[in-house]
Design a protein around this motif. Structure first.
Motif, PDB file in Angstrom:
ATOM      1  N   ARG A  54     -23.025 -11.825  16.512  1.00 22.23           N
ATOM      2  CA  ARG A  54     -24.193 -10.957  16.295  1.00 22.23           C
ATOM      3  C   ARG A  54     -23.795  -9.631  15.654  1.00 22.23           C
ATOM      4  O   ARG A  54     -24.620  -9.016  14.975  1.00 22.23           O
ATOM      5  CB  ARG A  54     -24.906 -10.717  17.625  1.00 22.23           C
ATOM      6  CG  ARG A  54     -25.621 -11.965  18.155  1.00 22.23           C
ATOM      7  CD  ARG A  54     -25.956 -11.838  19.627  1.00 22.23           C
ATOM      8  NE  ARG A  54     -26.790 -10.680  19.888  1.00 22.23           N
ATOM      9  CZ  ARG A  54     -28.115 -10.678  19.793  1.00 22.23           C
ATOM     10  NH1 ARG A  54     -28.748 -11.783  19.459  1.00 22.23           N
ATOM     11  NH2 ARG A  54     -28.803  -9.597  20.034  1.00 22.23           N
ATOM     12  N   ASN A  57     -23.789  -9.957  11.642  1.00 20.99           N
ATOM     13  CA  ASN A  57     -25.029  -9.719  10.900  1.00 20.99           C
ATOM     14  C   ASN A  57     -25.861  -8.577  11.497  1.00 20.99           C
ATOM     15  O   ASN A  57     -27.053  -8.499  11.273  1.00 20.99           O
ATOM     16  CB  ASN A  57     -25.851 -11.002  10.739  1.00 20.99           C
ATOM     17  CG  ASN A  57     -26.475 -11.452  12.039  1.00 20.99           C
ATOM     18  OD1 ASN A  57     -26.186 -10.903  13.092  1.00 20.99           O
ATOM     19  ND2 ASN A  57     -27.341 -12.438  11.947  1.00 20.99           N
ATOM     20  N   LEU A  59     -27.020  -7.770  14.327  1.00 20.71           N
ATOM     21  CA  LEU A  59     -27.992  -7.847  15.415  1.00 20.71           C
ATOM     22  C   LEU A  59     -27.497  -6.968  16.561  1.00 20.71           C
ATOM     23  O   LEU A  59     -28.272  -6.549  17.409  1.00 20.71           O
ATOM     24  CB  LEU A  59     -28.192  -9.295  15.887  1.00 20.71           C
ATOM     25  CG  LEU A  59     -29.003 -10.194  14.946  1.00 20.71           C
ATOM     26  CD1 LEU A  59     -29.145 -11.590  15.523  1.00 20.71           C
ATOM     27  CD2 LEU A  59     -30.367  -9.607  14.640  1.00 20.71           C
ATOM     28  N   ASP A  88     -33.019   0.663   8.207  1.00 20.47           N
ATOM     29  CA  ASP A  88     -33.381  -0.687   8.629  1.00 20.47           C
ATOM     30  C   ASP A  88     -33.583  -1.608   7.428  1.00 20.47           C
ATOM     31  O   ASP A  88     -33.223  -2.781   7.457  1.00 20.47           O
ATOM     32  CB  ASP A  88     -34.676  -0.658   9.457  1.00 20.47           C
ATOM     33  CG  ASP A  88     -34.440  -0.083  10.846  1.00 20.47           C
ATOM     34  OD1 ASP A  88     -33.267   0.026  11.247  1.00 20.47           O
ATOM     35  OD2 ASP A  88     -35.438   0.256  11.512  1.00 20.47           O
ATOM     36  N   ALA A  92     -31.575  -4.942   6.628  1.00 16.55           N
ATOM     37  CA  ALA A  92     -32.288  -6.206   6.403  1.00 16.55           C
ATOM     38  C   ALA A  92     -31.788  -6.850   5.114  1.00 16.55           C
ATOM     39  O   ALA A  92     -31.560  -8.060   5.054  1.00 16.55           O
ATOM     40  CB  ALA A  92     -33.792  -5.958   6.354  1.00 16.55           C
ATOM     41  N   ALA A  93     -31.576  -6.047   4.084  1.00 15.98           N
ATOM     42  CA  ALA A  93     -31.114  -6.585   2.801  1.00 15.98           C
ATOM     43  C   ALA A  93     -29.715  -7.187   2.946  1.00 15.98           C
ATOM     44  O   ALA A  93     -29.423  -8.239   2.373  1.00 15.98           O
ATOM     45  CB  ALA A  93     -31.119  -5.481   1.749  1.00 15.98           C
ATOM     46  N   ARG A  95     -28.550  -8.602   5.533  1.00 12.43           N
ATOM     47  CA  ARG A  95     -28.614  -9.843   6.314  1.00 12.43           C
ATOM     48  C   ARG A  95     -29.075 -11.033   5.486  1.00 12.43           C
ATOM     49  O   ARG A  95     -28.948 -12.176   5.914  1.00 12.43           O
ATOM     50  CB  ARG A  95     -29.592  -9.676   7.483  1.00 12.43           C
ATOM     51  CG  ARG A  95     -29.113  -8.751   8.557  1.00 12.43           C
ATOM     52  CD  ARG A  95     -30.105  -8.783   9.689  1.00 12.43           C
ATOM     53  NE  ARG A  95     -29.749  -7.854  10.744  1.00 12.43           N
ATOM     54  CZ  ARG A  95     -30.560  -6.891  11.185  1.00 12.43           C
ATOM     55  NH1 ARG A  95     -31.760  -6.746  10.668  1.00 12.43           N
ATOM     56  NH2 ARG A  95     -30.172  -6.089  12.141  1.00 12.43           N
ATOM     57  N   ARG A  96     -29.687 -10.754   4.333  1.00 12.08           N
ATOM     58  CA  ARG A  96     -30.265 -11.849   3.545  1.00 12.08           C
ATOM     59  C   ARG A  96     -29.246 -12.908   3.153  1.00 12.08           C
ATOM     60  O   ARG A  96     -29.597 -14.064   2.985  1.00 12.08           O
ATOM     61  CB  ARG A  96     -30.893 -11.278   2.264  1.00 12.08           C
ATOM     62  CG  ARG A  96     -32.286 -10.826   2.548  1.00 12.08           C
ATOM     63  CD  ARG A  96     -32.844  -9.949   1.486  1.00 12.08           C
ATOM     64  NE  ARG A  96     -33.694  -8.990   2.165  1.00 12.08           N
ATOM     65  CZ  ARG A  96     -34.337  -7.994   1.596  1.00 12.08           C
ATOM     66  NH1 ARG A  96     -34.231  -7.798   0.294  1.00 12.08           N
ATOM     67  NH2 ARG A  96     -35.074  -7.193   2.298  1.00 12.08           N
ATOM     68  N   MET A 100     -28.198 -17.562  10.106  1.00 12.33           N
ATOM     69  CA  MET A 100     -27.766 -17.683  11.494  1.00 12.33           C
ATOM     70  C   MET A 100     -28.582 -18.741  12.221  1.00 12.33           C
ATOM     71  O   MET A 100     -29.798 -18.817  12.047  1.00 12.33           O
ATOM     72  CB  MET A 100     -27.913 -16.348  12.205  1.00 12.33           C
ATOM     73  CG  MET A 100     -27.346 -16.384  13.624  1.00 12.33           C
ATOM     74  SD  MET A 100     -27.224 -14.739  14.339  1.00 12.33           S
ATOM     75  CE  MET A 100     -26.038 -15.026  15.649  1.00 12.33           C
TER      76      MET A 100
END
Ligand SMILES: Nc1ncnc2c1ncn2[C@@H]1O[C@H](COP(=O)(O)OP(=O)(O)OP(=O)(O)O)[C@@H](O)[C@H]1O
Ligand SMILES: [Mg+2]
Lengths: 287, 313
Positions: A54, A57, A59, A88, A92-93, A95-96, A100
């Motif tokens: 986690r 990425n 989280l 944020d 988010a970008a 993580r694209r 997961m």
């Protein structure tokens, strides 16, 4: 899997530390994963495998160390040695490009399988609805669920749900896939269908970090096995090295526990197969 | 086995348990009902025929549509939209948003609706017959600097609006938002954290995650209490007279009775309309709840077939 040892790592974790309420659960993890490599994380419960995954990425935010994915420092902007937390939106970008899969699937229950898969490409990548759905159907076909495209998650078995979840992650065309015990919430007879999809993915050259207790998968598919205990990497190497000739006492203890469990699972599976065969034979005595 | 059908126990024909107190209760209720009916029939001050007549008078019907129905609708739209917004703010990581939402909820839950409506209608128009929108202390600043302008950009004649249904619905809506915020918050919190994490892992930004993933699932928990709030709001529109909004069902029917010295028929006319509107809404709520309670863990029928199909891999 052949990997070029000289190529820069796709994932590089350096001295990653993380504490929850003052309790350190990651104590300086170092890990490099090369492009196309499949790394299996092993370790007893509570050793920090999920937490580490986690952190990759974002989280979870890490307290110390650095994680780079494909050269990008995760979560921060390094401006001349001073780290600035990313917004944020920028996280988010980042993580694209990282897919997961969760232990509990986490499909969106208010959407059909095809809607689950098409959601992120439409919302995040701005792909047209029609095109996204077509591609979603292709992906569902790839995981063997073409006929379940219009079913809601509640209408699918656990194994099918996890395969939809894999398709959903693949729809973003990730460079890296993270799997957190993708089969441990499944009935034994459903484990195989999920592992088969993951094997295929590995064969196609996807870079994968997999937390699993499936030793067969680790032996056959992993390029490298990393054994963690109490928030630290105890040893790592090829499956033959770590699983075949473990160097550390803790690894050996863990593996013998796993082995006992595996034997038990094999026994149950064999019984299951025998019962099924018997049922088939009873149904069709001629065959 | 040699037992014959005779000595095997057969069909049960037992005496049911007796409920003598039920009959006592029924008798009591019957007496009370008879008393009420006798009052209806013998006391001509009830005057039901006149009550029915009042019900269909034009000002009363207008009060029903514009005051009760439009007022409820307007107030609930404002209440739901603002309430969901407040709930999202309340759960945000931004301490400023959290604080604003908290203070809002605290204020509007503490102030009685009647008082709020008086404040918005009568009080505010006393303070500001006309709203000047511009730089704070603009007039003082321009006087001190000797400017020709008073730094006002726009003016808005609040006195023209202050006793309309718009202000009434706004007042009720602002108050409702404080309650809807709690309902929406419970709804949002009822959605599994894994849903947010799955959306985040796909790279969805927070706003889209909320709109596309969390709120649709929160609806299941939000809808039933919202139905209750709507029914309660129908009744609270009778407070609109505090603004004062006179195009309002109860005020009109009561006034009609008073003018004709028929107090009770005026009250009864309004009461019957509230009973009718609330009954219709209760039926609507029943169907809405059935709809939203459906789905999610259901339809396991596909499971066995699914498992077989999956076995091919
Ligand atoms: N959100 C959290 N808050 C507090 N403690 C946490 C949190 N998440 C994990 N932990 C703790 O961190 C430690 C590592 O947990 P983690 O889930 O990473 O272990 P794991 O190796 O994945 O174990 P398992 O095999 O059981 O999944 C555990 O002691 C756990 O209790
Ligand atoms: Mg775990």
């Amino acid at each position: 899997m052949t990997t070029d040892a000289a190529a820069p790592a796709l994932v590089r974790a350096l001295n990653v530390t993380k504490a929850f309420h003052g309790v350190e659960v990651l104590k300086g993890i170092d890990l490099d994963v090369r492009r196309g490599e499949v790394v299996v994380l092993l370790g007893p419960s509570g050793s920090g495998k999920t937490t580490f995954l986690r952190c990759i990425n974002q989280l979870e935010t890490i307290d110390g160390g650095r994680i780079w994915v494909d050269g990008d420092l995760m979560g921060y902007d390094d401006r001349g040695g001073v780290l600035h937390r990313l917004t944020d939106r920028r996280i988010a970008a980042q993580r694209r490009d990282i897919g997961m899969c969760f232990q509990r699937f986490n499909l969106f229950p208010h959407m059909t399988a095809v809607e689950n898969v098409a959601e992120a490409p439409v919302q995040v990548k701005g792909i047209g609805k029609r095109e996204a759905r077509e591609r979603a159907r292709t992906l569902l076909d790839r995981v063997g669920l073409a006929d379940k495209a219009d079913s809601y998650p509640a209408q699918l078995s656990g194994g099918q749900q996890q395969r939809v979840a894999i398709a959903r992650a693949l729809a973003m065309e990730p460079k890296l896939m993270l799997f957190d015990e993708p089969t441990s919430a499944l009935d034994p007879e459903l484990v195989g269908e999920v592992l088969a999809v993951m094997r295929e993915l590995a064969a196609e050259g996807m870079t994968m970090i997999v937390v699993t207790h499936e030793m067969g998968f680790a032996r056959e598919v992993a390029d490298r096995v990393v054994f963690m205990d109490a928030g630290a990497v105890v040893e790592h190497g090829t499956p033959a090295e770590v699983i075949g000739r473990p160097q550390h006492e803790r690894t050996r203890a863990f593996l013998s526990r796993m082995h006992a469990q595996e034997t038990e699972h094999a026994r149950v599976a064999a019984e299951h197969a025998a019962a099924e065969e018997a049922a088939l034979a009873a149904e069709d005595p001629a065959g | 086995m040699t037992t014959t059908t005779e000595d095997r126990p057969g069909r049960i024909e037992a005496r049911p348990v007796r409920h003598p107190w039920r009959w006592v209760a029924v008798a009591g209720i019957a007496v009370l009902a008879a008393m009420l009916i006798s009052s209806f029939v013998t006391n001509e001050r009830w005057n039901f025929p006149f009550a029915f007549e009042i019900m269909v008078q034009r000002p009363v019907i207008e009060g029903l549509w514009k005051g009760t129905i439009f007022g409820t609708f307007g107030a609930m739209v404002i209440g739901i939209v603002l309430g969901v917004l407040l709930a999202v703010m309340r759960l945000s990581t931004n301490p400023v948003l959290r604080g604003v939402a908290f203070v809002y909820t605290w204020f509007f839950r503490a102030i009685p609706r009647y008082v709020l409506l008086v404040l918005l209608g009568t009080g505010l128009v006393f303070l500001y017959p006309v709203f000047d929108i511009g730089v704070p202390f603009g007039q003082q600043i321009s006087a001190a600097l000797g400017l020709s302008t008073d730094l006002t950009f726009a003016q808005f004649a609040y006195r023209d609006l202050s006793s309309t249904i718009w202000v009434g619905a706004l007042g009720l809506g602002l108050s409702e938002a404080a309650y809807m915020a709690e309902i929406a918050r419970a709804g949002i919190l009822s959605v599994d954290r894994g849903q947010t994490e799955a959306a985040q892992a796909l790279g969805m930004p927070p706003g889209k995650t909320m709109r596309r993933i969390v709120l649709p699932q929160a609806m299941r928990v939000i809808v039933p209490p919202t139905g209750n709030e709507t029914i309660a709001m129908v009744k609270d529109t009778s407070l609109l007279i505090a603004v004062p909004v006179i195009v309002e069902l109860f005020y009109q029917s009561y006034q009609f009775g008073q003018r004709t010295f028929q107090i009770m028929p005026g009250i009864v006319a309004g009461t019957i309309w509230y009973l009718i509107v609330c009954s219709v809404l209760m039926v609507g709520q029943y169907f809405l709840e059935r709809r939203f309670g459906r789905g999610f863990g259901t339809a396991p029928a596909a499971r066995t077939k699914a498992t077989e199909a999956g076995g091919e891999h």
